[in-house]
Design a protein around this motif. Structure first.
Motif, PDB file in Angstrom:
ATOM      1  N   ARG A   1       0.803  -1.231  -0.080  1.00  0.00           N
ATOM      2  CA  ARG A   1      -0.003  -0.100  -0.025  1.00  0.00           C
ATOM      3  C   ARG A   1       0.926   1.281   0.010  1.00  0.00           C
ATOM      4  NH1 ARG A   1      -3.319  -3.274   4.050  1.00  0.00           N
ATOM      5  NH2 ARG A   1      -2.296  -2.169   5.492  1.00  0.00           N
ATOM      6  N   PHE A   2       1.947   1.144   0.801  1.00  0.00           N
ATOM      7  CA  PHE A   2       2.558   2.329   0.853  1.00  0.00           C
ATOM      8  C   PHE A   2       3.641   2.639  -0.658  1.00  0.00           C
ATOM      9  CE2 PHE A   2       7.140   3.750   1.233  1.00  0.00           C
ATOM     10  CZ  PHE A   2       6.917   5.137   1.978  1.00  0.00           C
ATOM     11  N   ILE A   3       4.071   1.683  -1.229  1.00  0.00           N
ATOM     12  CA  ILE A   3       4.683   2.002  -2.407  1.00  0.00           C
ATOM     13  C   ILE A   3       3.669   2.310  -3.636  1.00  0.00           C
ATOM     14  CG2 ILE A   3       6.807   0.759  -2.131  1.00  0.00           C
ATOM     15  CD1 ILE A   3       5.615  -1.595  -3.732  1.00  0.00           C
ATOM     16  N   ARG A   4       2.548   2.051  -3.341  1.00  0.00           N
ATOM     17  CA  ARG A   4       1.468   2.553  -4.333  1.00  0.00           C
ATOM     18  C   ARG A   4       0.996   3.707  -4.177  1.00  0.00           C
ATOM     19  NH1 ARG A   4      -3.120  -1.895  -5.957  1.00  0.00           N
ATOM     20  NH2 ARG A   4      -3.305  -0.342  -7.785  1.00  0.00           N
ATOM     21  N   SER A   5       1.107   4.291  -2.966  1.00  0.00           N
ATOM     22  CA  SER A   5       0.750   5.635  -2.538  1.00  0.00           C
ATOM     23  C   SER A   5       1.834   6.790  -2.737  1.00  0.00           C
ATOM     24  CB  SER A   5      -0.147   5.719  -1.299  1.00  0.00           C
ATOM     25  OG  SER A   5       0.574   5.254  -0.342  1.00  0.00           O
ATOM     26  N   ASP A   6       3.195   6.171  -2.472  1.00  0.00           N
ATOM     27  CA  ASP A   6       4.236   6.954  -2.105  1.00  0.00           C
ATOM     28  C   ASP A   6       4.526   7.893  -3.297  1.00  0.00           C
ATOM     29  OD1 ASP A   6       6.217   8.101  -0.540  1.00  0.00           O
ATOM     30  OD2 ASP A   6       7.599   6.651  -1.250  1.00  0.00           O
ATOM     31  N   THR A   7       5.112   9.192  -3.080  1.00  0.00           N
ATOM     32  CA  THR A   7       5.709  10.059  -4.088  1.00  0.00           C
ATOM     33  C   THR A   7       7.227  10.137  -3.946  1.00  0.00           C
ATOM     34  OG1 THR A   7       3.519  10.950  -4.505  1.00  0.00           O
ATOM     35  CG2 THR A   7       5.324  12.282  -5.109  1.00  0.00           C
ATOM     36  N   PRO A   8       8.212  10.104  -4.677  1.00  0.00           N
ATOM     37  CA  PRO A   8       7.989   9.661  -6.239  1.00  0.00           C
ATOM     38  C   PRO A   8       7.505   8.473  -6.125  1.00  0.00           C
ATOM     39  CG  PRO A   8      10.323   9.716  -5.630  1.00  0.00           C
ATOM     40  CD  PRO A   8       9.672  10.249  -4.418  1.00  0.00           C
ATOM     41  N   PRO A   9       6.915   7.592  -7.276  1.00  0.00           N
ATOM     42  CA  PRO A   9       6.402   6.584  -7.554  1.00  0.00           C
ATOM     43  C   PRO A   9       7.669   5.459  -7.537  1.00  0.00           C
ATOM     44  CG  PRO A   9       6.146   7.422  -9.486  1.00  0.00           C
ATOM     45  CD  PRO A   9       6.357   8.598  -8.459  1.00  0.00           C
ATOM     46  N   LEU A  10       7.517   4.089  -7.143  1.00  0.00           N
ATOM     47  CA  LEU A  10       8.515   3.179  -7.233  1.00  0.00           C
ATOM     48  C   LEU A  10       9.008   2.996  -8.714  1.00  0.00           C
ATOM     49  CD1 LEU A  10      10.260   0.882  -6.038  1.00  0.00           C
ATOM     50  CD2 LEU A  10       8.265  -0.717  -6.703  1.00  0.00           C
ATOM     51  N   PHE A  11       8.085   3.127  -9.810  1.00  0.00           N
ATOM     52  CA  PHE A  11       8.756   3.088 -11.203  1.00  0.00           C
ATOM     53  C   PHE A  11       7.660   3.531 -12.061  1.00  0.00           C
ATOM     54  CE2 PHE A  11       7.481  -1.436  -9.995  1.00  0.00           C
ATOM     55  CZ  PHE A  11       6.303  -1.409 -11.117  1.00  0.00           C
TER      56      PHE A  11
END
Length: 303
Positions: free
Chosen positions: A293-303
């Motif tokens: 959930r964190f990596i889907r909502s975090d900025t900047p995105p994972l990729f």
């Protein structure tokens, strides 16, 4: 109906042989005598009435039956770890390790920063990252050796759920000032005139490159191969060599200007995706759910 159960010690010894490739190697890792490991393997084979390993002078290779048992054993280990972590959480001792497998390049570059950012909010969570060739990442997820996989894929995978993805643009990477740098985009056939630095033959991208080159009746004959991206990039810097990779894999080199990239105009090569994968049916630890959930909502995105 009589219940069939495996002894946990037997499974642990069996998995250690799978991982080390030999009875002696497993015995050394487990700090037991080799005969104890052999007895556990023989007992499992007798119960299953199937051979778990092919014996060779240089070691032991797992059979198809052995692979099925190894997948089961890893699921048992993963479920037990998740259960212990949940119980620890109820007792105020919530510490959980999220096991992540990532492909060379973008995973090693992008994931550690995400781990650190997540741990700033969830300090009790631990991460273990294993960096592998892209095809091996999916197998880690399938066999419960990883909770999450971040990899390059070109087709649907059995037992694998894709949590999110994005197209993987393949680029030709070269030094600044390379003769091919004058082009806005390149075709695979233009690369044969220059030394090539390519992934090793077993990698997913290399198999795709070989397939594409056969369609155009051209030969990609590498002057240098390696499973280590930094080695490939350093080789490319020395002259007129060119390598091919997903743009994300070389993002640090390209963003810094140390190397430059040109798109490769080929639908087959650019049909793959960068994916975040989990097992389609195996429950994830709560910490892994939180991290997804964190990596889907975090900025900047994972990729």
């Amino acid at each position: 109906m009589k219940r069939f159960q495996f002894d946990s010690t037997a499974l642990r010894y069996f998995l250690t042989v799978v991982d080390t490739g030999s009875v002696n190697g497993a015995a050394a890792r487990l700090n037991v005598v080799s005969s104890a490991v052999s007895r556990q393997i023989a007992g499992l084979e007798q119960r299953l009435q199937n051979q778990l390993f092919e014996r060779h002078p240089k070691g032991m290779r797992v059979t198809e039956v052995g692979r099925i048992l190894a997948d089961h054993a890893r699921r048992v280990e993963a479920d037990a770890a998740r259960t212990y972590a949940e119980i620890g959480g109820q007792n105020g001792r919530y510490t959980q390790t999220v096991k992540v497998a990532g492909a060379h390049g973008f995973a090693a570059q992008a994931l550690p920063q995400k781990f650190a950012a997540f741990q700033a909010e969830h300090p009790s969570v631990r991460f273990n990252l294993t960096v592998l060739d892209a095809g091996l990442v999916t197998e880690r997820v399938r066999s419960a050796q990883a909770d999450i996989g971040v990899t390059y894929s070109h087709a649907a995978e059995k037992d694998i759920a894709v949590i999110f993805s994005r197209p993987a643009e393949i680029v030709a990477v070269m030094r600044p000032g390379h003769p091919l740098a004058v082009h806005d985009a390149l075709h695979l056939t233009q690369l044969s005139a220059y030394p090539l630095a390519l992934p090793e033959g077993g990698s997913a991208l290399r198999r795709l490159l070989d397939m594409a080159s056969s369609l155009y009746n051209t030969t990609l004959s590498p002057a240098f191969t390696s499973n280590l991206p930094d080695a490939v990039y350093n080789y490319v810097l020395t002259g007129n060599a060119v390598t091919l990779c997903a743009r994300l894999s070389a993002s640090q080199e390209l963003d810094s200007g140390r190397l430059i990239g040109r798109p490769v105009d080929d639908a087959l090569l650019n049909g793959g995706q960068i994916q975040v994968q989990t097992h389609v049916s195996r429950p994830l630890p709560e910490a892994a759910h939180r991290f997804l959930r964190f990596i889907r909502s975090d900025t900047p995105p994972l990729f």
